[in-house]
Design a protein around this motif. Structure first.
Motif, PDB file in Angstrom:
ATOM      1  N   TYR A  20       0.844  -1.205   0.000  1.00 28.52           N
ATOM      2  CA  TYR A  20       0.000   0.000   0.000  1.00 28.52           C
ATOM      3  C   TYR A  20       0.875   1.248   0.000  1.00 28.52           C
ATOM      4  CZ  TYR A  20      -3.591   3.352   1.458  1.00 28.52           C
ATOM      5  OH  TYR A  20      -4.433   4.429   1.537  1.00 28.52           O
ATOM      6  N   LYS A  56     -13.849  -0.001 -12.107  1.00 20.74           N
ATOM      7  CA  LYS A  56     -13.388   1.393 -12.113  1.00 20.74           C
ATOM      8  C   LYS A  56     -13.349   1.920 -10.688  1.00 20.74           C
ATOM      9  CE  LYS A  56     -14.812   5.496 -14.600  1.00 20.74           C
ATOM     10  NZ  LYS A  56     -15.777   5.919 -15.624  1.00 20.74           N
ATOM     11  N   ILE A  57     -12.162   1.978 -10.121  1.00 23.66           N
ATOM     12  CA  ILE A  57     -12.051   2.459  -8.741  1.00 23.66           C
ATOM     13  C   ILE A  57     -11.734   3.948  -8.688  1.00 23.66           C
ATOM     14  CG2 ILE A  57     -11.397   0.203  -7.813  1.00 23.66           C
ATOM     15  CD1 ILE A  57      -8.494   1.197  -7.699  1.00 23.66           C
ATOM     16  N   PHE A  58     -11.330   4.525  -9.833  1.00 24.31           N
ATOM     17  CA  PHE A  58     -11.053   5.967  -9.892  1.00 24.31           C
ATOM     18  C   PHE A  58     -12.139   6.686 -10.697  1.00 24.31           C
ATOM     19  CE2 PHE A  58      -6.841   3.989  -9.549  1.00 24.31           C
ATOM     20  CZ  PHE A  58      -6.277   4.700  -8.510  1.00 24.31           C
ATOM     21  N   GLY A  61      -8.271  10.967 -12.326  1.00 26.26           N
ATOM     22  CA  GLY A  61      -6.877  10.677 -12.013  1.00 26.26           C
ATOM     23  C   GLY A  61      -6.132  10.322 -13.283  1.00 26.26           C
ATOM     24  N   LEU A  87      -8.381   5.390 -14.743  1.00 20.85           N
ATOM     25  CA  LEU A  87      -7.379   6.444 -14.926  1.00 20.85           C
ATOM     26  C   LEU A  87      -7.216   6.786 -16.406  1.00 20.85           C
ATOM     27  CD1 LEU A  87      -4.623   5.140 -12.487  1.00 20.85           C
ATOM     28  CD2 LEU A  87      -6.250   7.000 -12.086  1.00 20.85           C
ATOM     29  N   ALA A 116      -1.588  12.789 -10.607  1.00 19.72           N
ATOM     30  CA  ALA A 116      -1.175  11.476 -11.105  1.00 19.72           C
ATOM     31  C   ALA A 116      -1.275  10.431 -10.010  1.00 19.72           C
ATOM     32  CB  ALA A 116       0.255  11.546 -11.620  1.00 19.72           C
ATOM     33  N   ASP A 117      -1.952   9.338 -10.311  1.00 21.68           N
ATOM     34  CA  ASP A 117      -2.034   8.227  -9.359  1.00 21.68           C
ATOM     35  C   ASP A 117      -1.006   7.157  -9.656  1.00 21.68           C
ATOM     36  OD1 ASP A 117      -4.324   8.749  -7.472  1.00 21.68           O
ATOM     37  OD2 ASP A 117      -5.284   9.163  -9.378  1.00 21.68           O
ATOM     38  N   GLN A 152      -1.250  13.346  -3.462  1.00 21.73           N
ATOM     39  CA  GLN A 152      -1.120  11.895  -3.399  1.00 21.73           C
ATOM     40  C   GLN A 152       0.247  11.545  -3.957  1.00 21.73           C
ATOM     41  OE1 GLN A 152      -3.058  13.436  -5.812  1.00 21.73           O
ATOM     42  NE2 GLN A 152      -1.334  13.088  -7.163  1.00 21.73           N
ATOM     43  N   LYS A 376      -2.765   1.315  -4.261  1.00 23.04           N
ATOM     44  CA  LYS A 376      -3.720   2.412  -4.096  1.00 23.04           C
ATOM     45  C   LYS A 376      -4.867   2.107  -3.140  1.00 23.04           C
ATOM     46  CE  LYS A 376      -1.702   5.433  -6.484  1.00 23.04           C
ATOM     47  NZ  LYS A 376      -1.368   6.729  -5.876  1.00 23.04           N
ATOM     48  N   CYS A 377      -5.165   0.837  -2.939  1.00 19.33           N
ATOM     49  CA  CYS A 377      -6.276   0.473  -2.060  1.00 19.33           C
ATOM     50  C   CYS A 377      -5.709  -0.191  -0.803  1.00 19.33           C
ATOM     51  CB  CYS A 377      -7.222  -0.494  -2.760  1.00 19.33           C
ATOM     52  SG  CYS A 377      -8.019   0.229  -4.202  1.00 19.33           S
ATOM     53  N   THR A 383     -12.274  -3.845  -1.425  1.00 17.14           N
ATOM     54  CA  THR A 383     -12.644  -3.046  -2.598  1.00 17.14           C
ATOM     55  C   THR A 383     -13.324  -3.924  -3.651  1.00 17.14           C
ATOM     56  OG1 THR A 383     -10.671  -1.716  -2.153  1.00 17.14           O
ATOM     57  CG2 THR A 383     -11.763  -1.363  -4.268  1.00 17.14           C
TER      58      THR A 383
ATOM     59  N   ASN B  83      -9.417  16.324 -16.795  1.00 12.53           N
ATOM     60  CA  ASN B  83      -9.689  15.021 -16.189  1.00 12.53           C
ATOM     61  C   ASN B  83     -10.449  15.163 -14.872  1.00 12.53           C
ATOM     62  OD1 ASN B  83      -8.254  12.929 -14.039  1.00 12.53           O
ATOM     63  ND2 ASN B  83      -8.973  11.955 -15.909  1.00 12.53           N
ATOM     64  N   ARG B 394     -13.630  10.084  -5.244  1.00 11.53           N
ATOM     65  CA  ARG B 394     -12.722  10.165  -6.391  1.00 11.53           C
ATOM     66  C   ARG B 394     -12.000   8.834  -6.568  1.00 11.53           C
ATOM     67  NH1 ARG B 394      -7.663  10.418  -8.321  1.00 11.53           N
ATOM     68  NH2 ARG B 394      -6.665  10.158  -6.319  1.00 11.53           N
ATOM     69  N   MET B 396     -11.892   4.901  -4.831  1.00 11.38           N
ATOM     70  CA  MET B 396     -12.388   3.960  -3.830  1.00 11.38           C
ATOM     71  C   MET B 396     -11.255   3.593  -2.891  1.00 11.38           C
ATOM     72  SD  MET B 396     -14.869   1.498  -6.087  1.00 11.38           S
ATOM     73  CE  MET B 396     -15.392   0.439  -4.738  1.00 11.38           C
ATOM     74  N   LYS B 397     -11.603   3.306  -1.674  1.00 11.39           N
ATOM     75  CA  LYS B 397     -10.540   3.043  -0.689  1.00 11.39           C
ATOM     76  C   LYS B 397      -9.957   1.641  -0.818  1.00 11.39           C
ATOM     77  CE  LYS B 397     -12.140   6.620   2.282  1.00 11.39           C
ATOM     78  NZ  LYS B 397     -13.157   6.976   3.271  1.00 11.39           N
TER      79      LYS B 397
END
Lengths: 397, 397, 397
Positions: A20, A56-58, A61, A87, A116-117, A152, A376-377, A383, B83, B394, B396-397
């Motif tokens: 993480y 789709k979790i974003f 981003g 993304l 940017a993620d 982030q 990211k999670c 999730t 975006n 924005r 998901m965790k």
């Protein structure tokens, strides 16, 4: 496996909490559990896509890509992975932005990362450079995040460096795992990572290095085969040796292709350039010595030409386990009589394994997506559950 | 500020209704309330992103970018802003599409805008051209919208023209506002917009012009400093003078860098080319006189070289207010001994302000997003409320 | 039409079930019902966008574009269509990926398609190549899907090949249908598809071929006019003849522009290269005979120059039906005294029809989106209903 819950249960049995907010440079930076989490999550994401469940979790981003070498497969794999998670890919074309090393890496890394993620980098051209550059980018954005500049920390995914090619090798391994019916079945199997002749020269070392660095983790008997003079990076050989000891597998080097193929369960014949020559080339390049580079190129081509017999032939394939070892390649391959006169593999061998090779490649987008999601999670299993419950279709019917 | 409602209340106290379905060319086209609305909305969007609330107001739509000059920072800022709101960036690469001026600007502008909600243009290379081109694009799509060709009028965001660089200067101002603890605290503060030496020549005038055109609005005491011969566009000097009179600030020009730095609260040392020379260059370019352009370049470089002493040194910084004025730059800077031998700023000064400079840059994506949203939403305060109530994460965790 | 239900009812009256999971190469591969379904669905999508209803049917997925020729209009139309449905465009830049024909088409097609829902290809440069290449791509991904490599078969949209330009011609027809107040009103109307002079040479044949291949379907009286020596592909002439017989329209060829314009309801004056010359050029290119290509180019330019009188003049326009035929063009046009000295059309004619021409172009994104949706949704009428009921706004207010 039949339900998403099966994947969730598998994930819950693994410890990968250090992934993480972390990065992915080299497979040997990661624990066995962490690697397994990637394969399980990649399978889960594939399962969900096949069942038309959006992953789709974003909602917004960017996924930044930096390609310092031409690329089709990896470029589309990265774009697919980013898109699968929501993304938008934004390519940093360095020709359009005149970025140099030094202070400006830090600056550029921050300037492109406000939203940017993930940052995916392919930089495999010069020994001692690619991995170093990726580290510098990560240090820069980590500092930027700590200093409150970035909201982030983008996670780095190594899309190929001078040392390792983890998205490729993790996809290769995913393919073997599926073909062999489970990770545990790889133990004791023989894999031959062998050099093969190609009319071009200077192909990156990251694939053979990545393969011996990863497959020795899985209890496999790994044989690295190449003509004398085609040694890979010594540090990675050490990694492979230590891994083999720890996993109960084995690692050895041979200069005989037939020896490597004999009774192999998996073969991976592929051209690469000698590590020492690539190091020399990097120094010539740094010194701006074009004449030296040209001379080295001629030397290497002449050296290569002495080893045209290093080809994955039907004859050699017959000597593998039951005559039907898995044949792997990162593609594109140099195929005799198709893309060149003499190359890495006979056309009939390649043709027989074509579907399998494409399947092998198909794991890469999912492997990349899993790497991103694990960074990211905080609780990816949770999730996945939430995504299933949300039940949004990937494509309306 | 602590809650989104605080931003909403601030917005509701401002009058910016003319921004709806309008464009952003120059800061001095806008009222004080309108500029403040941008800063407040930019902060609100940042607040929401930091609190993981999606601000995606578009389900589909394109953000067209046209870059007539290399760009990293602005390109990524625009991509990030689009975006963040849900628009997909589509770059119009003019090399791939052979667009000329005249009739075809009208045609191309319409052809790319069928589903475009915003067009961002950077065109800063030639005096008298960039702003004119942006106007032509806006006139074209406005006509297209009126004629029923376009279903929406895309809003223009000036990403830098020959006159102003509003997304940069609005981000600069946002940074000052945050550092000084509020817009009202800028009144009476001294800002030195000064020329500085750079080994390159021909840097755009839009930053110094944008800065004097904007900061004089805010009640600041603005000093423009440059060697004789480095005058900026006279029209913008007039704008600055009038603004200062109206706002209760002041504006003056000096040819002495030390004079400008003395007791300054903010310094902005940066190279630019003389307006007259840039005008001459534009005419030579139009006449296709390459020899003339080369001669002018040599002349300008020689002229620049006489002013190497215009550098932001530690010594000069000590003369600013309490020796610790804010140091601004649009980046990348020419740093002594880092990116060049002699440049705009000493390395130790730059290093001390690095975090602050990156923070300054971080406002740009939000400023652009605010400009878009103010042109696209009739009641942005209401939209913020709706976004909060919708409560989509924005990420998901 | 007033409500979405009207479009839905229209769709429900048509049979287009074979379009599901199919591709779009040529209009004459499709039934009348299938073509009509495209126009109805394109209108429905436009209606929804105008009413701010999101038509995003994909949560993720890529739309791959392959442009083997410069393009602005088609590139943005494809990007707009993909975006409207929720797909992210990923451009395959062949210069960055060194793709050759043969085995590698199959490989590349699969490698880029793991998450691709649509592939749009423009390949119009060489006779006998473009359509063949598109077929090869489709065969490759169809096989990949059958073999379990791809989880979905991307649908192909022909964005222009050597034979047809269906997205253009379907947009042209949509425009005529709207102007004439319905598809049934095209019956018996005269359309003149005529050659016109241009100072450039070698313009693709796909537009005139597409037009005669499509408009003959609609009961129109189609006249193809060109100087002797400017023949189009004989196979397409045969298609046009058969279509006309079947639809109750007519098709004839004339070498007299005035004859074609006389009493025409629609005129489409546009330059193209002779089919025989383009075939010759393709062979010279294949043989690597650059001198031959240069000689052919000079020959063609000289041949063109003999036909400067083939221009869409005010005088000729007066001879059309009531002196006010619809004037069509795929854009950009060669306009006398604007983009060239002598060209395809007089400036005053072009100016009078400018709005109409832009409107014509505006149908293309919707036509492409309809083609994609018909290939991807099993019951598009039902999908429209579901989208309306879902009621997500395209843009928040």
């Amino acid at each position: 496996m039949k339900t998403l819950q099966d994947y969730i249960d598998k994930l819950n049995a693994l410890n990968f909490k250090d992934m993480y907010e972390n990065d992915f440079f080299l497979t040997w930076d990661k624990t066995d559990n962490e690697l397994e989490a990637i394969w399980v999550l990649a399978d889960a994401l594939r399962f969900m896509r096949e069942h038309n469940i959006s992953t789709k979790i974003f909602e917004s981003g960017l996924g930044i890509s930096i390609f310092r070498d031409n690329s089709t497969r990896t470029r589309f794999s990265f774009a697919s992975a980013c898109n699968l998670l929501g993304l938008q890919v934004q390519d940093l074309d360095e020709k359009k932005s005149q970025i140099a090393h030094g202070e400006t890496v830090r600056e550029t890394a921050n300037m492109i990362s406000f939203m940017a993620d993930v940052i995916g980098i392919r930089d495999d051209m010069y020994i001692g450079k690619g991995h170093t550059y990726q580290k510098e980018v990560v240090d820069s954005v980590t500092q930027g995040y700590k200093d409150g500049i970035l909201e982030q920390k983008p996670t780095l995914v190594n899309l190929q460096c001078d040392i390792d090619h983890p998205t490729q090798c993790m996809a290769d391994a995913a393919h073997i795992i599926h073909e062999m019916g489970g990770l545990e079945n790889l133990k004791g199997k023989k894999i031959a990572m062998t050099w093969a002749y190609s009319p071009s020269y200077g192909k990156p070392l990251s694939v053979p290095q990545g393969v011996i660095g990863l497959m020795t983790r899985l209890g496999m008997n790994v044989v690295l085969a190449h003509p004398e003079g085609y040694e890979v990076m010594p540090d990675v050989v050490d990694v492979a040796k230590k891994n083999a000891e720890k996993s109960g597998g084995s690692f050895r080097i041979t200069h005989d292709m037939a020896d490597a193929f004999k009774d192999a369960d998996v073969v991976y014949p592929k051209s690469w350039a000698p590590f020492a020559a690539m190091e020399k080339r990097t120094n010539l390049y740094a010194a701006g010595d074009q004449a030296g580079i040209d001379a080295l190129e001629q030397e290497l081509l002449a050296q290569n030409a002495q080893h045209k017999d290093w080809c994955c032939t039907e004859e050699l394939m017959k000597t593998t386990k039951d005559g039907k070892a898995m044949y792997l390649h990162c593609l594109p391959a140099d195929i005799n009589g198709v893309s060149c006169e003499d190359g890495e593999v006979e056309a009939s061998v390649f043709d027989r394994y074509r579907d399998s090779l494409y399947k092998e490649a198909s794991y890469k987008p999912y492997v990349i997506a899993a790497m991103i999601m694990l960074a990211k999670c905080q609780d990816p299993a949770q999730t996945l559950k939430a995504l299933e419950e949300r039940g949004i279709l990937r494509k309306m019917k």
